[in-house]
Design a protein around this motif. Structure first.
Motif, short mmCIF file in Angstrom:
data_model
loop_
_atom_site.label_atom_id
_atom_site.label_comp_id
_atom_site.label_asym_id
_atom_site.label_seq_id
_atom_site.Cartn_x
_atom_site.Cartn_y
_atom_site.Cartn_z
N ASN A 70 0.83 -1.22 0.00
CA ASN A 70 0.00 0.00 0.00
C ASN A 70 0.85 1.26 0.00
N VAL A 71 0.19 2.42 0.08
CA VAL A 71 0.86 3.71 0.01
C VAL A 71 1.87 3.88 1.15
N GLN A 72 1.69 3.15 2.24
CA GLN A 72 2.61 3.23 3.37
C GLN A 72 3.83 2.33 3.18
N GLY A 73 3.84 1.56 2.06
CA GLY A 73 4.93 0.62 1.84
C GLY A 73 4.73 -0.67 2.62
N GLU A 74 3.50 -0.89 3.12
CA GLU A 74 3.25 -2.10 3.90
C GLU A 74 2.57 -3.15 3.03
N ARG A 75 2.84 -4.42 3.34
CA ARG A 75 2.19 -5.51 2.58
C ARG A 75 0.70 -5.52 2.91
N VAL A 76 -0.12 -5.63 1.86
CA VAL A 76 -1.57 -5.54 2.05
C VAL A 76 -2.16 -6.92 2.32
N GLN A 77 -2.96 -6.99 3.39
CA GLN A 77 -3.67 -8.23 3.72
C GLN A 77 -4.98 -8.26 2.94
N LYS A 78 -5.48 -9.48 2.68
CA LYS A 78 -6.78 -9.58 1.97
C LYS A 78 -7.87 -8.85 2.75
N LEU A 79 -7.82 -8.96 4.09
CA LEU A 79 -8.85 -8.31 4.88
C LEU A 79 -8.74 -6.78 4.85
N ASP A 80 -7.52 -6.26 4.66
CA ASP A 80 -7.35 -4.80 4.51
C ASP A 80 -8.15 -4.33 3.31
N THR A 81 -7.99 -5.04 2.20
CA THR A 81 -8.65 -4.66 0.95
C THR A 81 -10.16 -4.75 1.11
N PHE A 82 -10.60 -5.83 1.74
CA PHE A 82 -12.04 -6.01 1.93
C PHE A 82 -12.62 -4.88 2.79
N ALA A 83 -11.96 -4.61 3.92
CA ALA A 83 -12.48 -3.58 4.84
C ALA A 83 -12.50 -2.21 4.16
N ASN A 84 -11.48 -1.94 3.37
CA ASN A 84 -11.41 -0.66 2.66
C ASN A 84 -12.57 -0.53 1.68
N GLU A 85 -12.84 -1.58 0.95
CA GLU A 85 -13.94 -1.53 -0.03
C GLU A 85 -15.28 -1.36 0.66
N VAL A 86 -15.46 -2.05 1.80
CA VAL A 86 -16.72 -1.93 2.54
C VAL A 86 -16.93 -0.48 2.96
N PHE A 87 -15.87 0.13 3.50
CA PHE A 87 -15.99 1.52 3.97
C PHE A 87 -16.38 2.46 2.83
N PHE A 88 -15.64 2.36 1.71
CA PHE A 88 -15.96 3.26 0.60
C PHE A 88 -17.38 3.04 0.10
#
Ligand code: AFP
Length: 337
Positions: A70-88
């Motif tokens: 991600n933008v922070q240079g951190e490895r993205v977890q599948k749940l990160d992506t899911f939670a982000n999409e839910v929020f948007f």
């Protein structure tokens, strides 16, 4: 003779729902149009959906990394992506959010041109803990949209402009801690009913505690002031209730939640590896500092009040110190020496 049943006189067997609490707070507010309530309800819906997926992640093949960074240079977890999409998705459907900023995306997104609010959020904080079943969370804050400001500029507001903030801890229970500027209240999710009920009314952070929370593995990278402060809280002085106990989960929501309820201090200072601190101002430090202040505690960057720091960029980092008034004041004295 049987007594007649009077609902108002009987002690309630049904707790106060989060929705009723939010609506109660808005009732009678001059100029209240229901838009703020709609927005907060959308956010709590997102939290409920994320809760459900977090609980079932191991069964649903949702653990592990996506392979992206991600933008922070951190490895993205599948749940990160899911939670982000839910929020948007829920924010966009609410039609009340003008601009949304996420830890996961480099740029702010315009969601509704005529929305009244800006929402900044970390959809899944502490996600490196997901795979080992340790508490993780969601953090958010709500600001007023500014007329004529572009997406990024509209979001670059200091925490003293926050109109609501909260976090959810997905722990042994899922608890949502929220403030709309009239104190801090905690709600626990009843998973059977699918509702949050008021479980921690009027949270007050104790004026001092007996626990400190810091990643001591960073000691070699700290400056001498931090080293001296940690030596101070660890010294033996029974009359003053020292040494403090050490607690550190490595999920901000979990460490902050414990500190808010039990008192003491959480600190993620700057160090040689993270000279500006590690935690993000807009969607981690500011909402947490707002909640601590609303609960009678304090939130600083070690010296200055976090809520007065104006972000220059969406993903600015800051040193962060949260906790009981007295413990944060002692930390500050060490920094000013
Ligand atoms: P992850 O989301 O990568 O797990 O980072 C969590 C976090 O941003 C915050 O929740 C913690 O307080 C902090 O980082 C822990 O950082 P250290 O692992 O460096 O102690």
């Amino acid at each position: 003779m049987k007594e007649s049943f009077s609902p108002s006189a009987a002690p309630s067997v049904v707790g106060t729902t989060l929705e009723a609490h939010i609506m109660g707070g808005m009732r009678g507010s001059p100029g209240a149009t229901g838009e703020f309530t709609t927005l907060l309800n959308a956010i709590t819906l997102a939290v409920r959906i994320i809760h459900t997926r977090v609980r079932a992640a191991g069964l649903a093949g949702m653990l592990g990394y996506t392979g992206e960074t991600n933008v922070q240079g951190e490895r993205v977890q599948k749940l990160d992506t899911f939670a982000n999409e839910v929020f948007f998705t829920v924010l966009e459907r609410s039609s009340r959010c003008a601009i949304a900023v996420s830890e996961e995306l480099e740029e702010a997104r315009v969601l509704a041109e005529d929305g009244k609010y800006v929402v900044a959020f970390d959809p899944l904080d502490g996600s490196s803990n997901i795979d080992v079943n340790i508490s993780i969370g969601t953090i958010f804050c709500v600001l007023r949209a500014r007329d004529g400001a572009g997406a990024a500029l509209g979001a670059l507001q200091p925490g003293n402009q926050i109109v609501a903030a909260g976090y959810a801890v997905y722990g042994s229970a899922t608890t949502l801690v929220l403030s709309t500027g009239q104190g801090v209240h905690g709600f626990t999710l009843d998973p059977g009913v699918g509702e949050f009920f008021l479980s921690h009314p009027r949270i007050h952070c104790p004026p001092e505690g007996n626990m400190y929370s810091i990643n001591e593995g960073n000691l070699a990278r700290w400056d001498d002031k931090i080293k001296k402060w940690t030596a101070w809280v660890k010294r033996e002085d029974a009359a003053q209730r020292y040494p403090y106990g050490h607690r550190y989960v490595g999920s901000l929501v979990a460490d902050a939640h414990r500190t808010l309820l039990k008192g003491g201090i959480f600190a993620y200072p700057a160090d040689r590896k993270n000279p500006k601190g590690k935690l993000r101002l807009l969607y981690e430090a500011s909402p947490m500092a707002y909640l601590f202040e609303q609960a009678g505690g304090a939130g600083t960057n070690g010296v200055d009040r976090i809520l007065d720091v104006v972000p220059e960029g969406l993903h600015d980092r800051t040193p962060l110190v949260l906790g009981s008034q007295r413990d944060v004041a002692v930390f500050r004295q060490f920094m000013l020496e």
